[in-house]
Motif scaffolding. Structure first.
Motif, PDB file in Angstrom:
ATOM      1  N   ALA A 194       0.829  -1.206   0.000  1.00 46.39           N
ATOM      2  CA  ALA A 194       0.000   0.000   0.000  1.00 46.39           C
ATOM      3  C   ALA A 194       0.863   1.256   0.000  1.00 46.39           C
ATOM      4  CB  ALA A 194      -0.926  -0.005   1.215  1.00 46.39           C
ATOM      5  N   THR A 195       1.968   1.224   0.744  1.00 50.18           N
ATOM      6  CA  THR A 195       2.852   2.381   0.816  1.00 50.18           C
ATOM      7  C   THR A 195       3.443   2.705  -0.543  1.00 50.18           C
ATOM      8  OG1 THR A 195       3.419   1.893   3.122  1.00 50.18           O
ATOM      9  CG2 THR A 195       4.940   3.290   1.892  1.00 50.18           C
ATOM     10  N   ARG A 196       3.913   1.692  -1.266  1.00 53.69           N
ATOM     11  CA  ARG A 196       4.479   1.934  -2.592  1.00 53.69           C
ATOM     12  C   ARG A 196       3.424   2.448  -3.565  1.00 53.69           C
ATOM     13  NH1 ARG A 196       7.565  -2.567  -0.999  1.00 53.69           N
ATOM     14  NH2 ARG A 196       5.967  -4.014  -1.749  1.00 53.69           N
ATOM     15  N   ALA A 197       2.210   1.921  -3.466  1.00 56.17           N
ATOM     16  CA  ALA A 197       1.132   2.408  -4.325  1.00 56.17           C
ATOM     17  C   ALA A 197       0.838   3.878  -4.037  1.00 56.17           C
ATOM     18  CB  ALA A 197      -0.125   1.566  -4.121  1.00 56.17           C
ATOM     19  N   ILE A 198       0.830   4.252  -2.772  1.00 59.44           N
ATOM     20  CA  ILE A 198       0.584   5.646  -2.395  1.00 59.44           C
ATOM     21  C   ILE A 198       1.713   6.537  -2.893  1.00 59.44           C
ATOM     22  CG2 ILE A 198       0.417   7.212  -0.423  1.00 59.44           C
ATOM     23  CD1 ILE A 198      -0.951   4.865   1.082  1.00 59.44           C
ATOM     24  N   GLY A 199       2.963   6.044  -2.787  1.00 59.70           N
ATOM     25  CA  GLY A 199       4.101   6.822  -3.260  1.00 59.70           C
ATOM     26  C   GLY A 199       4.047   7.093  -4.746  1.00 59.70           C
ATOM     27  N   GLU A 200       3.496   6.165  -5.510  1.00 57.35           N
ATOM     28  CA  GLU A 200       3.367   6.354  -6.954  1.00 57.35           C
ATOM     29  C   GLU A 200       2.248   7.340  -7.286  1.00 57.35           C
ATOM     30  OE1 GLU A 200       5.191   5.261  -9.353  1.00 57.35           O
ATOM     31  OE2 GLU A 200       6.505   3.894  -8.252  1.00 57.35           O
ATOM     32  N   ASP A 201       1.077   7.153  -6.691  1.00 54.49           N
ATOM     33  CA  ASP A 201      -0.068   8.026  -6.959  1.00 54.49           C
ATOM     34  C   ASP A 201      -1.094   7.783  -5.862  1.00 54.49           C
ATOM     35  OD1 ASP A 201      -2.397   9.302  -7.884  1.00 54.49           O
ATOM     36  OD2 ASP A 201      -1.816   9.028  -9.970  1.00 54.49           O
ATOM     37  N   ASP A 202      -1.167   8.713  -4.918  1.00 56.36           N
ATOM     38  CA  ASP A 202      -2.051   8.499  -3.768  1.00 56.36           C
ATOM     39  C   ASP A 202      -3.527   8.499  -4.158  1.00 56.36           C
ATOM     40  OD1 ASP A 202      -2.009  11.154  -4.398  1.00 56.36           O
ATOM     41  OD2 ASP A 202      -1.968  11.883  -2.327  1.00 56.36           O
ATOM     42  N   GLU A 203      -3.900   9.314  -5.143  1.00 57.73           N
ATOM     43  CA  GLU A 203      -5.308   9.346  -5.537  1.00 57.73           C
ATOM     44  C   GLU A 203      -5.719   8.044  -6.222  1.00 57.73           C
ATOM     45  OE1 GLU A 203      -6.000  12.799  -7.878  1.00 57.73           O
ATOM     46  OE2 GLU A 203      -5.652  14.204  -6.216  1.00 57.73           O
ATOM     47  N   ALA A 204      -4.834   7.525  -7.082  1.00 57.67           N
ATOM     48  CA  ALA A 204      -5.138   6.242  -7.723  1.00 57.67           C
ATOM     49  C   ALA A 204      -5.204   5.128  -6.689  1.00 57.67           C
ATOM     50  CB  ALA A 204      -4.077   5.928  -8.779  1.00 57.67           C
ATOM     51  N   ALA A 205      -4.281   5.166  -5.701  1.00 58.98           N
ATOM     52  CA  ALA A 205      -4.296   4.149  -4.649  1.00 58.98           C
ATOM     53  C   ALA A 205      -5.587   4.216  -3.846  1.00 58.98           C
ATOM     54  CB  ALA A 205      -3.093   4.335  -3.732  1.00 58.98           C
ATOM     55  N   ALA A 206      -6.030   5.424  -3.547  1.00 62.92           N
ATOM     56  CA  ALA A 206      -7.284   5.578  -2.794  1.00 62.92           C
ATOM     57  C   ALA A 206      -8.469   5.046  -3.582  1.00 62.92           C
ATOM     58  CB  ALA A 206      -7.502   7.042  -2.436  1.00 62.92           C
ATOM     59  N   SER A 207      -8.459   5.245  -4.904  1.00 69.11           N
ATOM     60  CA  SER A 207      -9.566   4.759  -5.731  1.00 69.11           C
ATOM     61  C   SER A 207      -9.621   3.244  -5.771  1.00 69.11           C
ATOM     62  CB  SER A 207      -9.436   5.305  -7.154  1.00 69.11           C
ATOM     63  OG  SER A 207      -8.307   4.734  -7.811  1.00 69.11           O
ATOM     64  N   LEU A 208      -8.486   2.592  -5.457  1.00 71.44           N
ATOM     65  CA  LEU A 208      -8.445   1.131  -5.431  1.00 71.44           C
ATOM     66  C   LEU A 208      -8.723   0.565  -4.043  1.00 71.44           C
ATOM     67  CD1 LEU A 208      -5.323   0.540  -7.711  1.00 71.44           C
ATOM     68  CD2 LEU A 208      -7.732   0.219  -8.307  1.00 71.44           C
ATOM     69  N   GLY A 209      -9.052   1.434  -3.103  1.00 68.40           N
ATOM     70  CA  GLY A 209      -9.412   0.977  -1.770  1.00 68.40           C
ATOM     71  C   GLY A 209      -8.296   1.044  -0.749  1.00 68.40           C
ATOM     72  N   VAL A 210      -7.137   1.597  -1.099  1.00 67.27           N
ATOM     73  CA  VAL A 210      -6.036   1.727  -0.144  1.00 67.27           C
ATOM     74  C   VAL A 210      -6.361   2.827   0.859  1.00 67.27           C
ATOM     75  CG1 VAL A 210      -3.594   2.311   0.131  1.00 67.27           C
ATOM     76  CG2 VAL A 210      -4.334   0.920  -1.819  1.00 67.27           C
ATOM     77  N   ARG A 211      -6.152   2.543   2.121  1.00 70.74           N
ATOM     78  CA  ARG A 211      -6.388   3.536   3.178  1.00 70.74           C
ATOM     79  C   ARG A 211      -5.147   4.422   3.273  1.00 70.74           C
ATOM     80  NH1 ARG A 211      -7.725   0.701   8.490  1.00 70.74           N
ATOM     81  NH2 ARG A 211      -8.567   2.759   9.031  1.00 70.74           N
ATOM     82  N   VAL A 212      -5.185   5.537   2.584  1.00 70.32           N
ATOM     83  CA  VAL A 212      -3.997   6.359   2.384  1.00 70.32           C
ATOM     84  C   VAL A 212      -3.471   6.944   3.691  1.00 70.32           C
ATOM     85  CG1 VAL A 212      -3.086   8.424   1.260  1.00 70.32           C
ATOM     86  CG2 VAL A 212      -4.609   6.891  -0.001  1.00 70.32           C
ATOM     87  N   THR A 213      -4.305   7.653   4.423  1.00 65.87           N
ATOM     88  CA  THR A 213      -3.837   8.352   5.630  1.00 65.87           C
ATOM     89  C   THR A 213      -3.348   7.393   6.718  1.00 65.87           C
ATOM     90  OG1 THR A 213      -5.281  10.244   5.165  1.00 65.87           O
ATOM     91  CG2 THR A 213      -4.447  10.011   7.415  1.00 65.87           C
ATOM     92  N   PRO A 214      -4.095   6.331   7.074  1.00 67.27           N
ATOM     93  CA  PRO A 214      -3.580   5.406   8.090  1.00 67.27           C
ATOM     94  C   PRO A 214      -2.254   4.758   7.688  1.00 67.27           C
ATOM     95  CG  PRO A 214      -5.931   5.066   7.780  1.00 67.27           C
ATOM     96  CD  PRO A 214      -5.489   5.982   6.693  1.00 67.27           C
ATOM     97  N   THR A 215      -2.105   4.446   6.388  1.00 63.82           N
ATOM     98  CA  THR A 215      -0.857   3.842   5.933  1.00 63.82           C
ATOM     99  C   THR A 215       0.291   4.827   6.068  1.00 63.82           C
ATOM    100  OG1 THR A 215      -2.045   2.435   4.359  1.00 63.82           O
ATOM    101  CG2 THR A 215       0.306   2.750   3.988  1.00 63.82           C
ATOM    102  N   ARG A 216       0.055   6.054   5.628  1.00 66.14           N
ATOM    103  CA  ARG A 216       1.102   7.075   5.755  1.00 66.14           C
ATOM    104  C   ARG A 216       1.419   7.366   7.223  1.00 66.14           C
ATOM    105  NH1 ARG A 216      -0.186  11.464   0.905  1.00 66.14           N
ATOM    106  NH2 ARG A 216       1.366  10.609  -0.541  1.00 66.14           N
ATOM    107  N   ARG A 217       0.415   7.285   8.085  1.00 67.00           N
ATOM    108  CA  ARG A 217       0.656   7.539   9.501  1.00 67.00           C
ATOM    109  C   ARG A 217       1.632   6.509  10.068  1.00 67.00           C
ATOM    110  NH1 ARG A 217      -4.262   8.186  11.104  1.00 67.00           N
ATOM    111  NH2 ARG A 217      -4.074  10.450  10.977  1.00 67.00           N
ATOM    112  N   ARG A 218       1.462   5.245   9.702  1.00 67.51           N
ATOM    113  CA  ARG A 218       2.380   4.208  10.186  1.00 67.51           C
ATOM    114  C   ARG A 218       3.805   4.504   9.739  1.00 67.51           C
ATOM    115  NH1 ARG A 218      -2.060   0.881   8.412  1.00 67.51           N
ATOM    116  NH2 ARG A 218      -3.159  -0.064  10.178  1.00 67.51           N
TER     117      ARG A 218
END
Length: 325
Positions: free
Chosen positions: A178-202
């Motif tokens: 999830a972290t790598r997906a967010i690093g590439e494109d956080d909006e695209a990752a969010a559209s795929l169901g990745v929990r962006v903020t909790p992942t980045r918080r960790r």
């Protein structure tokens, strides 16, 4: 990671034995190198993997040391207080994450720097710190100098090994994906169901804990605590340089960047302003022509070498076409 774990542990044990073989000067320099590597690895995780370019990680470098000073002043023993100070800095990072992670890109970078400056000013107002004068972890003076030096070395080495193992485990887990997906494109990752903020918080809390461990290891070696040094923005500048030169998207690249920085400091540090200008030139060269850093150069060399030694596949003879009677 499982395949390389025995070799990593064997290397760590071999390095841990160096205080029995090397002199005081060499141990001090290796301690500094390990602290640089720790900072580079954690900043690389934050910026290279999660896409969070922070200019304020020095806040946790200094905050861990400050909390340790406060705990010792409250009656704690020195070395337990150092580790507890790093944990306290991670708790502060968790609280700050609810604010700074609402911001993106340049706003996030500026906010982290502002937060670091506010924390530095707040620490300077504490009578224990005595403003710009700073203070010292006097309790460490009770420890015999050679033992204190060795303990500082083992603390820096142990912190580095711990963070490398945790980072390697994290990047191979679902959180790492999830972290790598967010690093590439956080909006695209969010559209795929990745929990962006909790992942980045960790990731943010883990990277801040690593910076705090580096800060308390630095305090254990230097003893003195100076707000302008411990909270100085130069730490984030060095983190950026090491990660950029080593390879921002590589797990091991920032360690190579830290090694290069250490070599440059040892060989050219006496040149003063020319040394700093040289670091700027090196960073510019890598940013413009080698954006994947030393790790990318190594990967490209291995790929060319593998291609050169791979034998060509034998051609398959074509079957004769059947002729019609």
């Amino acid at each position: 990671m499982t395949r390389h774990l025995p070799w990593m542990l064997a290397a760590a044990l071999a390095l841990a034995a160096l205080p029995l073989l090397l002199g005081a000067n060499a141990i001090d320099k290796l301690t500094t190198l390990f602290i640089y590597m720790l900072l580079a690895a954690t900043w690389g995780l934050l910026a290279g993997q999660a896409g969070l370019v922070s200019v304020g990680q020095q806040a946790f470098f200094g905050l861990g040391a400050y909390f340790a000073l406060r705990l010792v002043d409250g009656g704690w023993s020195a070395y337990p207080a150092l580790f507890a100070g790093a944990v306290g800095a991670a708790v502060v990072a968790w609280g700050l994450s609810f604010f700074v992670l609402r911001l993106k890109d340049g706003e996030f970078a500026i906010a982290t720097w502002v937060v670091a400056e506010v924390i530095r000013i707040g620490v300077m107002l504490d009578p224990l710190v005595q403003g710009e004068t700073g203070t010292s972890l006097i309790a460490l003076n009770a420890v015999e100098p050679e033992l204190r030096r060795n303990l500082g070395f083992w603390m820096a080495l142990g912190s580095l090994v711990l963070m490398l193992l945790v980072t390697a485990w994290l990047l191979r887990s679902a959180v790492g994906t999830a972290t790598r997906a967010i690093g590439e494109d956080d909006e695209a990752a969010a559209s795929l169901g990745v929990r962006v903020t909790p992942t980045r918080r960790r990731v943010y809390v883990l990277a801040s804990f690593g910076a705090a461990l580096a800060g308390v290891a630095w305090l254990a070696s230097a003893i003195t605590f100076l707000p302008r040094t411990n909270f100085g923005v130069q730490w984030s500048v060095l983190m950026l340089f090491m990660a950029l030169v080593g390879g921002l998207r590589s797990q091991w690249g920032p360690l190579l960047g830290a090694l290069l920085l250490f070599v440059l400091q040892e060989s050219l540090g006496h040149l003063g302003a020319w040394y700093l200008a040289g670091l700027g030139v090196v960073a510019a060269v890598f940013a413009l022509w080698l954006p994947r850093g030393l790790a990318g150069v190594w990967d490209d060399w291995r790929a060319r070498r593998a291609l050169a030694v791979t034998p060509l596949s034998p051609s398959v003879p074509s079957l004769p076409r059947s002729s019609t009677p």
